[in-house]
Write a protein that holds these residues in place. Sequence first.
Motif, PDB file in Angstrom:
ATOM      1  N   SER A   1       0.697  -1.128  -0.016  1.00 39.49           N
ATOM      2  CA  SER A   1       0.114   0.074  -0.165  1.00 39.49           C
ATOM      3  C   SER A   1       0.893   1.268  -0.163  1.00 39.49           C
ATOM      4  O   SER A   1       2.191   1.192   0.014  1.00 39.49           O
ATOM      5  CB  SER A   1      -1.003  -0.037   1.296  1.00 39.49           C
ATOM      6  OG  SER A   1      -0.277  -0.104   2.360  1.00 39.49           O
TER       7      SER A   1
ATOM      8  N   SER B   1      -5.213   5.183  -1.573  1.00 39.88           N
ATOM      9  CA  SER B   1      -4.571   3.860  -1.463  1.00 39.88           C
ATOM     10  C   SER B   1      -5.480   2.868  -1.021  1.00 39.88           C
ATOM     11  O   SER B   1      -6.129   2.942  -0.086  1.00 39.88           O
ATOM     12  CB  SER B   1      -3.299   3.609  -0.477  1.00 39.88           C
ATOM     13  OG  SER B   1      -2.854   2.580  -0.455  1.00 39.88           O
TER      14      SER B   1
ATOM     15  N   TYR C   1      -6.565  -0.715   0.679  1.00 38.02           N
ATOM     16  CA  TYR C   1      -6.219  -1.367   1.726  1.00 38.02           C
ATOM     17  C   TYR C   1      -7.130  -2.783   2.042  1.00 38.02           C
ATOM     18  O   TYR C   1      -8.020  -3.123   1.270  1.00 38.02           O
ATOM     19  CB  TYR C   1      -6.280  -0.377   2.942  1.00 38.02           C
ATOM     20  CG  TYR C   1      -7.581   0.071   3.266  1.00 38.02           C
ATOM     21  CD1 TYR C   1      -8.461  -0.440   4.074  1.00 38.02           C
ATOM     22  CD2 TYR C   1      -7.869   1.223   2.703  1.00 38.02           C
ATOM     23  CE1 TYR C   1      -9.876   0.044   4.370  1.00 38.02           C
ATOM     24  CE2 TYR C   1      -9.243   1.589   2.819  1.00 38.02           C
ATOM     25  CZ  TYR C   1     -10.168   1.268   3.654  1.00 38.02           C
ATOM     26  OH  TYR C   1     -11.322   1.765   3.881  1.00 38.02           O
TER      27      TYR C   1
END
Length: 576
Positions: A277, A289, A291
Amino acid sequence: MLGGVYLAPAQAAQPSSNDFARGRILVMPRAGLPAQALANILSGVHGKGRKVGQSDLHVVDLPAGLSEADAVAQLKQNPHIQFAELDRKIRVNFTPNDPYLGSEWHLAKVNAAAAWDGSKGAGVTIAILDSGVDGSHPDLVPNLVAGYNSYDNNTNTADACGHGTAVAGTAAAAMNNGAGVAGIAGAAKIMPVRVAYFDTSYNECYAYYSTVANGLTWAADHGAKIANISYGGVASSSAITSAAQYMKSKGGLVFVSAGNNGTQDSTAPNASMIVVSASDQNDNLYSWSTYGSFVTLAAPGDVWTTSNGGGYQEWMGTSFSSPLAAGVGALVMAANPSLTPDSIQNILQSTALDLGAAGKDIYFGYGRVDAAGAVQAALSSKTTVDSTAPTASITAPTAGSTVSGVAPVSVSALDNVGVASVQLSVNGTVVATSTTAPFSFSWDTTGVTNGSATLVATAYDAAGNAGASAAVTVNVANASTLVVKDTTPPAVAIVNPVPGQVSGTVSINTNASDNNGSAGITQQIYVDGALKAKGTGATLSYSLNTRKLAIGTHTIQAVAKDAAGNTSSNTIQITR
């Protein structure tokens, strides 16, 4: 381009989850399945398989008008198919960035300067599976080695989109050359593997599961020890996971980007890949990002790096946190070449700066990479001799059961570090080798005479420790045929490897058949004229450690003899 900052192109609607290659799918048979048996299974969906490199993965071509989804669904029901999946389209993981001049703050954040005192990545080749690489960029030329184009099946690795050049520079742009930028592993080699094409419909670069798996297999066979894949959806592909495990069996590690959706991904953790990430200058997760529990590590996702045409730009996205982490992996590997892939991964995880919740979490995995800490741990690490043998047990078929034809065999194998491979033996003959979990086989029972047959599974770890299962005895009951006079020699084929370059440990697999049945066949495998394995039945397997071969061309020969004494052979050449 605005003020030296990269801005993403205007985009049309993004491809849907239903966007996949028409006319082909991806299939992995169980280890040991005879080539003709696989061909028969594929004919049920009117498909024809093409083997991917030296792996067991197959691209299956389908006739026009046939439903790819229906073919996959049908093949998934076959017990001799380990997996079947659509050849999905995947996109690069970069995102628009803020309009400010970039700098290489990411290197300071991961303590690169201190790491470089112990390692700069020399001796390690990093495969960049992407849109290609600018082969004339002055900051990349010193580190470039020959590559491959798996999309067009040629050697044209020119950058079709610009993305791959930026990724390559992040990992291994040349250092100490008085110009440009420095990659995190600036003394490592860059192997450009083009897996993508420029899609004019979306004004962006896209790849397919098949091109990535093919490129990754090629890179593993040609000496790459670190690979980076900065494309979305990679960790959810069975085909790419299989190719990543294949590279790991050759002593390598695969790094992939988590994605830039800014949402939680439900993909399960993948032991074959390191998923990265993106963190910012304050060690927070970037809002864009992706996750989830599949994240292994985090790394800075804003880099100043090489650009197509010889320049430099700022790029953002997990597309760049991933090669940054991959470069750190190369530093660790170069610092202590005796480390196994699992040991390197453990070092990266144990030395990472723990962010978020204590321990592994869904945002940062084990934490943000620390190059200095990882290199120091590698340098001070004493090679620990792994003396613990794996355990193995045959879970199917059960003792006393009756089998015929091609019978599925399932094995459970465990190890304190990791199981590298499992071999299946029938009456003392190794008939197949599996290197991909779950370890499963397709045993051609016609290779033994009717009556009792004893099966043993032997698991091996990377250190060479072996653990055998308890023997399982089954009853073989196949229909018999009577041939008055047999003057026809058996047919024998070397299924793996295929002619060409090899590396690491290679499984030599042979198939034999005869007009009088395969139960009376005796097979032998020779390497450069030396007998390496022999046994009876339709299949024979031998694990060849190519590291013990001299550099150059070598000959593999398979010889088969039937009960009447008729003999035939097959020969291929491999190059180390």
